[in-house]
Motif scaffolding. Structure first.
Motif, PDB file in Angstrom:
ATOM      1  N   GLY A  49       0.773  -1.230   0.000  1.00  0.00           N
ATOM      2  CA  GLY A  49       0.000   0.000   0.000  1.00  0.00           C
ATOM      3  C   GLY A  49       0.801   1.275   0.000  1.00  0.00           C
ATOM      4  O   GLY A  49       0.286   2.316  -0.409  1.00  0.00           O
ATOM      5  N   SER A  50       2.059   1.240   0.451  1.00  0.00           N
ATOM      6  CA  SER A  50       2.858   2.462   0.503  1.00  0.00           C
ATOM      7  C   SER A  50       4.043   2.445  -0.445  1.00  0.00           C
ATOM      8  O   SER A  50       4.487   3.498  -0.904  1.00  0.00           O
ATOM      9  N   PHE A  51       4.582   1.253  -0.733  1.00  0.00           N
ATOM     10  CA  PHE A  51       5.774   1.120  -1.564  1.00  0.00           C
ATOM     11  C   PHE A  51       5.480   0.066  -2.637  1.00  0.00           C
ATOM     12  O   PHE A  51       5.708  -1.130  -2.410  1.00  0.00           O
ATOM     13  N   PRO A  52       4.941   0.467  -3.797  1.00  0.00           N
ATOM     14  CA  PRO A  52       4.411  -0.508  -4.766  1.00  0.00           C
ATOM     15  C   PRO A  52       5.368  -1.637  -5.138  1.00  0.00           C
ATOM     16  O   PRO A  52       4.938  -2.788  -5.272  1.00  0.00           O
ATOM     17  N   ASN A  53       6.649  -1.340  -5.313  1.00  0.00           N
ATOM     18  CA  ASN A  53       7.577  -2.396  -5.724  1.00  0.00           C
ATOM     19  C   ASN A  53       7.810  -3.427  -4.621  1.00  0.00           C
ATOM     20  O   ASN A  53       8.328  -4.523  -4.892  1.00  0.00           O
ATOM     21  N   ARG A  54       7.448  -3.090  -3.379  1.00  0.00           N
ATOM     22  CA  ARG A  54       7.602  -4.031  -2.269  1.00  0.00           C
ATOM     23  C   ARG A  54       6.293  -4.743  -1.931  1.00  0.00           C
ATOM     24  O   ARG A  54       6.273  -5.613  -1.049  1.00  0.00           O
ATOM     25  N   ASP A  55       5.216  -4.385  -2.582  1.00  0.00           N
ATOM     26  CA  ASP A  55       3.904  -4.915  -2.222  1.00  0.00           C
ATOM     27  C   ASP A  55       3.894  -6.443  -2.213  1.00  0.00           C
ATOM     28  O   ASP A  55       4.365  -7.093  -3.155  1.00  0.00           O
ATOM     29  N   ASN A  89       7.654  -3.392   4.200  1.00  0.00           N
ATOM     30  CA  ASN A  89       6.540  -2.850   3.419  1.00  0.00           C
ATOM     31  C   ASN A  89       5.328  -2.526   4.294  1.00  0.00           C
ATOM     32  O   ASN A  89       4.197  -2.491   3.815  1.00  0.00           O
ATOM     33  N   ASP A  90       5.567  -2.287   5.606  1.00  0.00           N
ATOM     34  CA  ASP A  90       4.513  -1.824   6.513  1.00  0.00           C
ATOM     35  C   ASP A  90       4.613  -0.314   6.683  1.00  0.00           C
ATOM     36  O   ASP A  90       5.696   0.277   6.573  1.00  0.00           O
ATOM     37  N   ASN A  91       3.487   0.303   6.966  1.00  0.00           N
ATOM     38  CA  ASN A  91       3.482   1.752   7.191  1.00  0.00           C
ATOM     39  C   ASN A  91       2.222   2.121   7.965  1.00  0.00           C
ATOM     40  O   ASN A  91       1.146   1.587   7.705  1.00  0.00           O
ATOM     41  N   SER A  92       2.356   3.001   8.922  1.00  0.00           N
ATOM     42  CA  SER A  92       1.194   3.535   9.653  1.00  0.00           C
ATOM     43  C   SER A  92       1.457   5.001   9.925  1.00  0.00           C
ATOM     44  O   SER A  92       2.589   5.396  10.239  1.00  0.00           O
ATOM     45  N   TYR A  93       0.423   5.821   9.820  1.00  0.00           N
ATOM     46  CA  TYR A  93       0.642   7.265   9.915  1.00  0.00           C
ATOM     47  C   TYR A  93      -0.681   7.978  10.198  1.00  0.00           C
ATOM     48  O   TYR A  93      -1.782   7.441   9.968  1.00  0.00           O
ATOM     49  N   LEU A  94      -0.546   9.197  10.665  1.00  0.00           N
ATOM     50  CA  LEU A  94      -1.670  10.098  10.902  1.00  0.00           C
ATOM     51  C   LEU A  94      -1.625  11.200   9.860  1.00  0.00           C
ATOM     52  O   LEU A  94      -0.594  11.866   9.684  1.00  0.00           O
ATOM     53  N   LEU A  95      -2.746  11.401   9.165  1.00  0.00           N
ATOM     54  CA  LEU A  95      -2.879  12.463   8.174  1.00  0.00           C
ATOM     55  C   LEU A  95      -3.787  13.554   8.731  1.00  0.00           C
ATOM     56  O   LEU A  95      -4.881  13.252   9.223  1.00  0.00           O
ATOM     57  N   ASP A 105       6.423   6.655   6.678  1.00  0.00           N
ATOM     58  CA  ASP A 105       7.770   6.206   6.303  1.00  0.00           C
ATOM     59  C   ASP A 105       8.137   6.525   4.864  1.00  0.00           C
ATOM     60  O   ASP A 105       9.284   6.292   4.453  1.00  0.00           O
ATOM     61  N   ARG A 106       7.211   7.030   4.084  1.00  0.00           N
ATOM     62  CA  ARG A 106       7.528   7.315   2.686  1.00  0.00           C
ATOM     63  C   ARG A 106       8.466   8.517   2.572  1.00  0.00           C
ATOM     64  O   ARG A 106       8.352   9.479   3.331  1.00  0.00           O
ATOM     65  N   ASP A 107       9.381   8.449   1.630  1.00  0.00           N
ATOM     66  CA  ASP A 107      10.342   9.526   1.400  1.00  0.00           C
ATOM     67  C   ASP A 107      10.539   9.693  -0.114  1.00  0.00           C
ATOM     68  O   ASP A 107      11.039   8.781  -0.766  1.00  0.00           O
ATOM     69  N   PRO A 108      10.127  10.821  -0.686  1.00  0.00           N
ATOM     70  CA  PRO A 108       9.560  11.978   0.007  1.00  0.00           C
ATOM     71  C   PRO A 108       8.141  11.696   0.511  1.00  0.00           C
ATOM     72  O   PRO A 108       7.469  10.795   0.007  1.00  0.00           O
ATOM     73  N   ASN A 109       7.742  12.491   1.472  1.00  0.00           N
ATOM     74  CA  ASN A 109       6.415  12.341   2.062  1.00  0.00           C
ATOM     75  C   ASN A 109       5.388  12.951   1.118  1.00  0.00           C
ATOM     76  O   ASN A 109       5.239  14.172   1.046  1.00  0.00           O
ATOM     77  N   VAL A 110       4.682  12.103   0.405  1.00  0.00           N
ATOM     78  CA  VAL A 110       3.800  12.565  -0.663  1.00  0.00           C
ATOM     79  C   VAL A 110       2.472  13.098  -0.149  1.00  0.00           C
ATOM     80  O   VAL A 110       1.639  13.550  -0.944  1.00  0.00           O
ATOM     81  N   PHE A 170      -6.242  -0.777   7.524  1.00  0.00           N
ATOM     82  CA  PHE A 170      -7.274  -0.286   8.447  1.00  0.00           C
ATOM     83  C   PHE A 170      -7.177   1.230   8.513  1.00  0.00           C
ATOM     84  O   PHE A 170      -6.083   1.810   8.443  1.00  0.00           O
ATOM     85  N   TYR A 171      -8.342   1.890   8.654  1.00  0.00           N
ATOM     86  CA  TYR A 171      -8.316   3.343   8.825  1.00  0.00           C
ATOM     87  C   TYR A 171      -9.487   3.780   9.704  1.00  0.00           C
ATOM     88  O   TYR A 171     -10.517   3.096   9.817  1.00  0.00           O
ATOM     89  N   VAL A 172      -9.321   4.940  10.300  1.00  0.00           N
ATOM     90  CA  VAL A 172     -10.405   5.637  10.977  1.00  0.00           C
ATOM     91  C   VAL A 172     -10.241   7.119  10.649  1.00  0.00           C
ATOM     92  O   VAL A 172      -9.123   7.645  10.659  1.00  0.00           O
ATOM     93  N   GLN A 173     -11.343   7.793  10.332  1.00  0.00           N
ATOM     94  CA  GLN A 173     -11.295   9.179   9.867  1.00  0.00           C
ATOM     95  C   GLN A 173     -12.442   9.980  10.440  1.00  0.00           C
ATOM     96  O   GLN A 173     -13.566   9.491  10.550  1.00  0.00           O
TER      97      GLN A 173
END
Length: 490
Positions: free
Chosen positions: A76-82, A90-96, A126-131, A482-485
């Protein structure tokens, strides 16, 4: 057609039509119309101000705060690692967080000025650059001229969102933390049962800590028409879209948070039909087909471009049953490239879409090189609560082409992730075409018109193509999301 000719023609037509509108005679003694209130906005501030004084009627003052926490495991965050089981993170969790504030003014029914600022930030990504991060910037700033009730021609000029149809080709990408906008001029002809838009503009590129500017070498123009009278009980839409990017477009803006296009001149000709609500005794349907032709630069070679995409869907809603449940079926297709050496590119270009709700909430697939059947269900057990369950199946339309993510280059197009490791994703015609399946569960609760809470979960079950592609680098695994918004409009 050359973009400069499009621009000059649009300016000439716009100027002449507005001049004609200004010359329309008014009956003698007609008093000046008082400032009209914009359409009621479901926000606290606007409603409160208008209750205090009629002086606020021509003003639109408000904003929005949105917060979303996401957890993505194994994709979901790094397509080539999916879906890789080992060897990569290839895990990532973040607050937007996203905040918008806007100010609009409509002193006359034929004149509106609108400006909107937006700030987007993230924590833990964890994405760089942070899109998903873009410090406070101008999202919209436009002038709208004309009133369709008095004269059928209106114009909208400036930085603006553009949304057409189901947003498969033109949308604002609002699920993202940085929604899309264009610096564009749009002319509309509108009657009771028909509207036609002609537009020309450039997509705005977000660059964190810099004022966002458009790509001056990437022009997008088109005609889009819609009628509810051409076929009874149906909305019929026709469109002609043109994207013209010069070789400079690929390096036009440094630090852009979205991919820049290679040189291309692509025309998209399409039709969309959709049943009108409540006209078919609970049944609904939608069909869209789009063909593309032109040329595109692929790996430094200019290739002829010929591609096709289509979608068909139908459903039934039990309007008198508890919760008004709906069941629907949908099929999405988009062509892929069969031979990288035949001088043609057949991978459909989805232009500027909003993909999130269309091809799986996990955002792992877009409208490129896919067969995608979908089963969808929905029910409202309480008036403010909507529950949905979607199930998707995915196959490559052509396994000589890449497995494309939601946006960006195909998985494996840039070679192995780690130097020296065996090939994995790429063009793998020796493997079967079944990618896998996805199930999505989503709940939306409207606390009030100005406050909404959403949560959801998705799981992707990998198919033979993914397992075979990753067998040389440790194997494949399924993915979870998973998400909550919460969204608060004020």
């Amino acid at each position: 057609m050359d973009t400069k000719i499009w621009s000059s023609l649009g300016t000439l037509v716009l100027g002449s039509l507005l001049a004609r509108a200004a010359e329309q005679p008014q009956p003698p003694g007609t008093p000046a119309a008082p400032p009209a209130a914009p359409a009621a906005s479901p926000t606290l501030l606007n409603n409160w101000l208008r209750e205090q004084s009629s002086l606020f009627n021509p003003w639109d003052i408000g904003g929005q705060f949105r917060a979303r926490y996401e957890i993505k495991e194994d994709a979901g965050s790094f397509p080539n690692r999916d879906f890789r089981r080992e060897g990569v993170d290839n895990d990532n969790s973040y607050l937007l967080l996203r905040e918008k504030i806007h100010l609009g003014y409509t002193p006359k029914p034929w004149l509106t000025v609108f400006a909107e600022g937006r700030d987007s930030s993230t924590t833990g990504d964890d994405r760089d650059p942070n899109v998903e991060a873009d410090q406070f910037d101008l999202h919209q700033a436009f002038l709208r001229l004309g009133s369709a009730k008095k004269f059928p021609i209106t114009a909208k000029v400036g930085r603006q969102e553009m949304i057409y149809g189901e947003e498969r080709l033109i949308g604002n990408g609002d699920w993202g933390n940085i929604p899309r906008a264009f610096d564009a001029a749009k002319l509309r002809y509108e009657t009771d049962n028909l509207w036609v838009d002609a537009f020309c503009g450039r997509v705005v590129l977000p660059v964190n800590h810099h004022f966002n500017m458009p790509n001056d070498y990437d022009w997008f123009s088109g005609l889009y028409a819609s009628s509810t009278a051409l076929v009874p009980k149906q909305e019929t839409q026709l469109y002609l879209l043109s994207r013209n990017s010069s070789p400079q477009a690929a390096a036009a803006v440094t630090g852009a948070l979205v991919g820049l296009p290679t040189a291309r001149d692509i025309v998209t000709l399409g039709m969309r039909v959709k049943s009108l609500p409540g006209q078919w005794r609970g049944w609904d349907y939608a069909v869209e087909i789009a063909g593309q032709f032109g040329s595109i630069d692929v790996s430094g070679r200019r290739l002829d471009h010929e591609a096709l995409a289509a979608t068909v869907s139908g459903g039934y809603t039990w309007t008198k049953a508890f919760g008004s449940p709906r069941v629907g079926l949908e099929y999405n297709f988009s062509s892929g490239d069969h031979d990288p050496n035949d001088g043609k590119n057949q991978t459909f270009d989805p232009l500027f879409p909003t993909n999130h709700r269309l091809y799986g909430y996990m955002d792992l697939v877009g409208w490129r090189n896919i067969h995608n059947p979908r089963l969808s269900t929905a029910i409202k057990p309480l008036p403010p609560l909507l529950l949905t369950v979607d199930y998707h199946l995915f196959w490559l339309a052509d396994n000589h082409d890449f497995f494309y993510p939601e946006s960006g280059p195909g998985r494996g197009a840039n070679g192995p992730i780690n130097p020296g490791e065996p090939a994995s994703y790429g063009r793998n015609p020796q493997f079967g075409s079944f990618l896998g399946s996805e199930i999505d569960l989503d709940a939306t609760y409207s606390i009030a018109p100005w406050a909404v809470v959403r949560t959801g979960y998705g799981h992707f079950f990998v198919g033979d193509y993914v397992r075979n592609s990753l067998s040389s680098v440790g194997g494949a695994t399924g993915a979870d999301w998973f998400y909550v918004q919460t969204t608060f409009s004020f």
